[in-house]
Design an enzyme around this catalytic site. Structure first.
Site, PDB file in Angstrom:
ATOM      1  N   CYS A 117       0.870  -1.109   0.121  1.00  0.00           N
ATOM      2  CA  CYS A 117       0.127   0.017  -0.023  1.00  0.00           C
ATOM      3  C   CYS A 117       0.728   1.267   0.044  1.00  0.00           C
ATOM      4  CB  CYS A 117      -0.902  -0.256   1.258  1.00  0.00           C
ATOM      5  SG  CYS A 117      -1.617   1.534   1.469  1.00  0.00           S
ATOM      6  N   CYS A 164       0.458   3.249   3.645  1.00  0.00           N
ATOM      7  CA  CYS A 164       0.673   2.819   4.880  1.00  0.00           C
ATOM      8  C   CYS A 164       2.100   3.322   5.330  1.00  0.00           C
ATOM      9  CB  CYS A 164       1.025   1.321   4.731  1.00  0.00           C
ATOM     10  SG  CYS A 164      -0.394   0.287   5.072  1.00  0.00           S
ATOM     11  N   HIS A 166      -4.276   0.344   7.687  1.00  0.00           N
ATOM     12  CA  HIS A 166      -4.898   0.160   6.556  1.00  0.00           C
ATOM     13  C   HIS A 166      -6.335  -0.025   6.562  1.00  0.00           C
ATOM     14  CE1 HIS A 166      -4.063  -1.007   2.189  1.00  0.00           C
ATOM     15  NE2 HIS A 166      -4.859  -1.989   2.486  1.00  0.00           N
ATOM     16  N   ASN A 209     -13.291  10.070  -1.056  1.00  0.00           N
ATOM     17  CA  ASN A 209     -13.879   9.268  -1.910  1.00  0.00           C
ATOM     18  C   ASN A 209     -13.857   7.863  -1.243  1.00  0.00           C
ATOM     19  OD1 ASN A 209     -14.584  10.790  -4.155  1.00  0.00           O
ATOM     20  ND2 ASN A 209     -12.569  10.652  -4.855  1.00  0.00           N
ATOM     21  N   SER A 243      -8.766   4.961  -5.154  1.00  0.00           N
ATOM     22  CA  SER A 243      -7.728   4.248  -5.554  1.00  0.00           C
ATOM     23  C   SER A 243      -7.115   3.145  -4.692  1.00  0.00           C
ATOM     24  CB  SER A 243      -6.644   5.047  -6.309  1.00  0.00           C
ATOM     25  OG  SER A 243      -6.295   5.997  -5.209  1.00  0.00           O
ATOM     26  N   HIS A 287      -7.003   2.152   1.821  1.00  0.00           N
ATOM     27  CA  HIS A 287      -6.499   2.752   3.215  1.00  0.00           C
ATOM     28  C   HIS A 287      -7.173   4.070   3.107  1.00  0.00           C
ATOM     29  CE1 HIS A 287      -2.870   3.290   5.856  1.00  0.00           C
ATOM     30  NE2 HIS A 287      -3.665   4.122   5.973  1.00  0.00           N
ATOM     31  N   HIS A 296      -8.316   7.441   3.583  1.00  0.00           N
ATOM     32  CA  HIS A 296      -7.757   8.960   3.255  1.00  0.00           C
ATOM     33  C   HIS A 296      -8.608   9.568   2.600  1.00  0.00           C
ATOM     34  CE1 HIS A 296      -7.746   6.585  -0.655  1.00  0.00           C
ATOM     35  NE2 HIS A 296      -7.650   7.799  -1.021  1.00  0.00           N
ATOM     36  N   GLN A 355      -8.848  13.618   0.235  1.00  0.00           N
ATOM     37  CA  GLN A 355      -7.975  14.669  -0.652  1.00  0.00           C
ATOM     38  C   GLN A 355      -8.328  15.974  -0.047  1.00  0.00           C
ATOM     39  OE1 GLN A 355      -7.393  14.059  -4.649  1.00  0.00           O
ATOM     40  NE2 GLN A 355      -8.130  11.905  -4.611  1.00  0.00           N
TER      41      GLN A 355
HETATM   42  P1  H2U Z   1      -8.257   8.753  -4.169  1.00  0.00           P
HETATM   43  O1  H2U Z   1      -8.262   7.249  -3.777  1.00  0.00           O
HETATM   44  O2  H2U Z   1      -9.489   9.488  -3.918  1.00  0.00           O
HETATM   45  O3  H2U Z   1      -8.213   8.594  -5.887  1.00  0.00           O
HETATM   46  O4  H2U Z   1      -6.825   9.331  -3.977  1.00  0.00           O
HETATM   47  C1  H2U Z   1      -5.673   8.763  -3.868  1.00  0.00           C
HETATM   48  C2  H2U Z   1      -4.730   9.828  -4.356  1.00  0.00           C
HETATM   49  O5  H2U Z   1      -3.527   9.432  -4.047  1.00  0.00           O
HETATM   50  C3  H2U Z   1      -4.799  10.014  -5.878  1.00  0.00           C
HETATM   51  O6  H2U Z   1      -5.214  11.280  -5.952  1.00  0.00           O
HETATM   52  C4  H2U Z   1      -2.661   9.995  -5.099  1.00  0.00           C
HETATM   53  C5  H2U Z   1      -3.284   9.824  -6.343  1.00  0.00           C
HETATM   54  O7  H2U Z   1      -2.881  10.912  -7.057  1.00  0.00           O
HETATM   55  N1  H2U Z   1      -1.314   9.161  -4.862  1.00  0.00           N
HETATM   56  C6  H2U Z   1      -0.206   9.770  -4.684  1.00  0.00           C
HETATM   57  O8  H2U Z   1      -0.203  11.034  -4.503  1.00  0.00           O
HETATM   58  N2  H2U Z   1       0.921   9.020  -4.442  1.00  0.00           N
HETATM   59  C7  H2U Z   1       0.883   7.604  -4.725  1.00  0.00           C
HETATM   60  O9  H2U Z   1       1.952   7.164  -4.550  1.00  0.00           O
HETATM   61  C8  H2U Z   1      -0.109   6.993  -5.160  1.00  0.00           C
HETATM   62  C9  H2U Z   1      -1.374   7.929  -5.284  1.00  0.00           C
HETATM   63 ZN    ZN Z   2      -2.367   1.048   3.928  1.00  0.00          ZN
END
Ligand code: H2U
Ligand code: ZN
Length: 349
Positions: A52, A55, A115, A155, A163, A166, A168, A170
């Site tokens: 992940c 993490c 996580h 989201n 995505s 874990h 989180h 934004q």
């Molecule tokens: P979402 O799960 O809402 O997509 O948010 C995760 C964000 O994390 C996504 O915008 C960022 C993606 O660009 N990200 C990073 O900044 N670094 C990473 O190593 C992978 C994902």
């Molecule tokens: Zn994680």
């Protein structure tokens, strides 16, 4: 207004915050479903996942390494949609080809080192940590002289395009105010001018009197399914006191927000006994340095699920081309959310 007609007859409802309409078709709830069925969300996640990128101690996609954080952790999005150093440009060809450069900062914020720990399963103290980092980020980004709006949003779930499981969120800070808050600001302002009071103070009072769309409340906050909800189980979280953003919390209000967030998300998870997907976000005052006495602190939860953990609502057809439509009424959705317990189904003995 005839409450029983609203449960039987097709009608439109008005959203006074955005001035959009929603079509409600209560007679249509018995429609058979032969359409798309989603996979239920995975629930057996490990507390730590070595693959992940959120993490503690792990490497992110662009090679940066997360610290071994033990509470919350925020960083600049490695794939940011907005960039702080964007050069200014503007173009307008006859009002038809119009573009402007947009400056911004995108942050990613982990709620917990765990996580597998979503908000409904966190302790009040842990959610409190999340709220204090939200507040600090809102203040810090909002104080930048070119930042006019700070959007905190989560989201949750693969269905919403998250995505990574874990927990989180934004945070996007913009030089321009996005469309939705612009609409809300206009409504807050016009309402205040016309009625010498606040749109959401008045709306909340009305909902608390009626009770039929209220899901839960404490001394600081209440959650309702708004009269004009578009998504089946969409909710609106409002502060009871009139204030405009997180750094104006009075004593105890941050703890009360933690309590209400925990309770509404537990109810969501319990509804279909699944990790309930949604997009949620706080709508706070613009951050251009002006006073916004008309703004009322609130958050929207916009969940896609319709009738089970595996059947979602699609916003297609008439909704893309005309306006949104719903079958199950906000009142019957509220009844269902009120009927579920505030003890998480995974914590039940
Ligand atoms: P979402 O799960 O809402 O997509 O948010 C995760 C964000 O994390 C996504 O915008 C960022 C993606 O660009 N990200 C990073 O900044 N670094 C990473 O190593 C992978 C994902
Ligand atoms: Zn994680």
């Amino acid at each position: 207004m005839d409450a029983s007609l609203l449960q039987q007859v097709p009608h439109r409802r008005f959203n006074p915050l955005t001035r959009d309409w929603v079509l409600v078709s209560p007679h249509r709830t018995k429609r058979p479903w032969l359409g798309k069925v989603e996979k239920p969300a995975t629930t057996d996640l490990p507390a730590y996942d070595p693959t992940c990128y959120l993490c503690p101690g792990n490497e992110r996609a662009d090679g940066a390494r997360n610290p071994k954080y033990n509470s919350t952790f925020a960083f600049d999005n490695d794939f940011a949609a907005l960039l702080p150093g964007t050069p200014a440009f503007e173009g307008d060809e006859g009002g038809l080809l119009v573009a402007r450069s947009e400056q911004g900062i995108c942050r990613v914020m982990c709620f917990s080192p765990r996580h597998d720990l979503t908000i409904p399963r966190m302790s009040l103290a842990e959610i409190g940590e999340v709220i204090s980092l939200w507040t600090a980020e809102f203040r810090r980004l909002g104080e930048l002289d070119w930042v006019r709006h700070v959007q905190i949003f989560e989201n949750r779930g693969a269905l919403m395009g998250a995505s990574n499981p874990h927990p989180h969120c934004q945070i996007w800070a913009n030089a321009s105010m996005p469309d939705m808050p612009v609409k809300e600001l206009r409504s807050f302002r016009d309402y205040r001018e016309a009625k010498k009071s606040c749109l959401l103070c008045d709306y909340l009072r009305l909902e608390l009197q009626r009770g039929e769309r209220v899901i839960c409340e404490n001394d600081g906050f209440a959650v309702v399914i708004p009269f004009w909800a578009v998504w089946p189980f969409e909710t609106l979280l409002m502060s009871k006191r009139h204030f405009a953003s997180m750094e104006q919390f009075a004593a105890g209000e941050s703890g009360l927000l933690a309590d209400i967030l925990r309770r509404i998300t537990i109810r969501y998870d319990n509804l279909f006994e699944t990790s309930f997907p949604y997009s949620m976000g706080f709508h706070q005052r613009p951050t251009d340095g002006q006073a916004y006495p008309e703004w009322h602190f609130h958050a929207h939860f916009l969940p896609p699920l319709l009738r089970s953990a595996t059947v979602q609502k699609f916003m297609v057809g008439y909704e893309m081309l005309g306006n949104p439509q719903r079958d199950i009424t906000p009142e019957s959705a509220a009844k269902r959310l009120r009927e579920v317990a505030e003890i998480h189904y995974l914590d039940r003995v």
